[in-house]
Write an enzyme that holds these catalytic residues in place. Sequence first.
Site, PDB file in Angstrom:
ATOM      1  N   ARG A  80      42.892  43.713  43.345  1.00  0.00           N
ATOM      2  CA  ARG A  80      43.102  43.480  44.780  1.00  0.00           C
ATOM      3  C   ARG A  80      43.684  42.075  44.939  1.00  0.00           C
ATOM      4  NH1 ARG A  80      39.131  41.488  49.246  1.00  0.00           N
ATOM      5  NH2 ARG A  80      40.547  41.659  51.000  1.00  0.00           N
ATOM      6  N   ASN A 297      33.115  43.506  52.320  1.00  0.00           N
ATOM      7  CA  ASN A 297      32.815  42.283  51.561  1.00  0.00           C
ATOM      8  C   ASN A 297      31.380  41.905  51.855  1.00  0.00           C
ATOM      9  OD1 ASN A 297      35.486  42.316  50.860  1.00  0.00           O
ATOM     10  ND2 ASN A 297      36.054  40.459  51.987  1.00  0.00           N
ATOM     11  N   TYR A 299      28.214  39.321  50.753  1.00  0.00           N
ATOM     12  CA  TYR A 299      27.736  38.149  50.016  1.00  0.00           C
ATOM     13  C   TYR A 299      26.255  37.872  50.269  1.00  0.00           C
ATOM     14  CZ  TYR A 299      32.500  37.143  48.648  1.00  0.00           C
ATOM     15  OH  TYR A 299      33.740  37.234  48.079  1.00  0.00           O
ATOM     16  N   GLU A 367      34.795  42.882  47.959  1.00  0.00           N
ATOM     17  CA  GLU A 367      34.417  41.548  47.456  1.00  0.00           C
ATOM     18  C   GLU A 367      32.898  41.486  47.343  1.00  0.00           C
ATOM     19  OE1 GLU A 367      35.779  38.039  49.555  1.00  0.00           O
ATOM     20  OE2 GLU A 367      37.758  38.943  49.854  1.00  0.00           O
TER      21      GLU A 367
END
Length: 456
Positions: A80, A297, A299, A367
């Site tokens: 990506r 994504n 985190y 991500e």
Amino acid sequence: MTMSELPEVPSGFVWGAATAAYQIEGGVAEDGRGASIWDTFTARPGAVADGTSGAVACDSYHRWRDDVDLLAGLGVDAYRFSIAWPRVIAAGEGEVNKAGLDYYDRLVDALAERGIRPFVTLYHWDLPQALEDSGGWRNRATAERFADYTTVVAERLGDRVRDWITLNEPYVSSMVGYGEGRHAPGATEGHGALAAAHHLLVGHGLSAAALRAAHSGVRVGITLNLSPAVPATDSPADHAAAARMDLMLNRQFTDPVLGGGYPDGYDELYAGVSDLSFRRDGDLALIGAPLDFLGVNYYYRIHAAAVPHDEPDPARRTAIDIGVRSVTREGVPVTDLGWPIEPRGLYDTLTGLADRFPNLPPVYVTENGVAQLREGLDADPDRIRFITEHLAAAARATADSPVDLRGYFYWSLLDNFEWARGYGPRFGLVHVDYPTGERTPRASYHWLREQLAGRS
Ligand code: IFM
């Protein structure tokens, strides 16, 4: 499965690594690239912690062959990366820069030669400065120019690129860039940030349509950064704060894209900030057009505490004060950046999406990763543990809910320019020595290579 092994995944599951143009390319003044808002913003004193910029970064504009070799050596299925709009159309509109397109053309060919599937992000925050000069994402016209740029790129690469991501993390480009001013263009505006968020989503809808018009068989998605917001304490005030945070950070984006409209409470949350006059009839149908996949994504989770409106979090100079502060909880481990390490947040994100959106398209984790602040090749056991624990949580989510998880991209292939934090945080499977550009795979790279090589 031991704690340092990847979980079983369905056949066809895509393993990948991710980067973004401004964070790795450098070459900002080469071959006709125009300036982006990040070139301008990073020149502002104090904007970036270590005073650096992406002017050279990992020098991938010249060293891209090394990066493709690293990907091939790692054995990932997919890469990506993002395209720099100002490299393709220097002024954001008008003349197309052939040399800029050629760069990505060569990269896509090199990936194909190594059997690596490109997942191309069209906008990872590097808006051409010329468009910002006439209002940037505050203006609907920028969404239209984004669609024109999409068409240019899709006509050139669409015969080889099937998987397209229109936007990366529109929350960050709008609320952090136009509301908090921590990111380019560095504005602290309430109405401007909300207008930017809406116009980014309109741009997503127009770009998706442009991709489909340019090529049949494309797969179109958008990548959202999603963080479950949980109350810091059991107090009703903190519960309400977490709900407000969820609305601003997550639902402002998931609901129009996947659920057909802005969430309940949106108008009230922003009543004192904007008249919301940027909305037009037809926008929601465009924004909510069916997608082929959703990029997530993930985190960290946010532990949300209520704060009085007149005492906003000093760390966040935001123009949109929703009376919430993110706090650290005792006993929750954190990364070097102070981000809570809570894989269950990924579980909750994936199962929550499946619960709330019956027509949820297939999902990719586009991500997930961890930064170390220490220079050097150490600290990798932390990274290996981080990856395995998050993948285990994702696997549990697929067992416990109908979420159709199709892939996982580690952020990032390389250490790179971490925006306002500069070069301190190192997210890479591969260490980069910035003065020389030398790349050295870390233990996590070798570990992942072995894991991927062991797949049946
Ligand atoms: O480096 C960023 C990336 O550009 C977008 N998602 C989060 C990463 C880590 O902060």
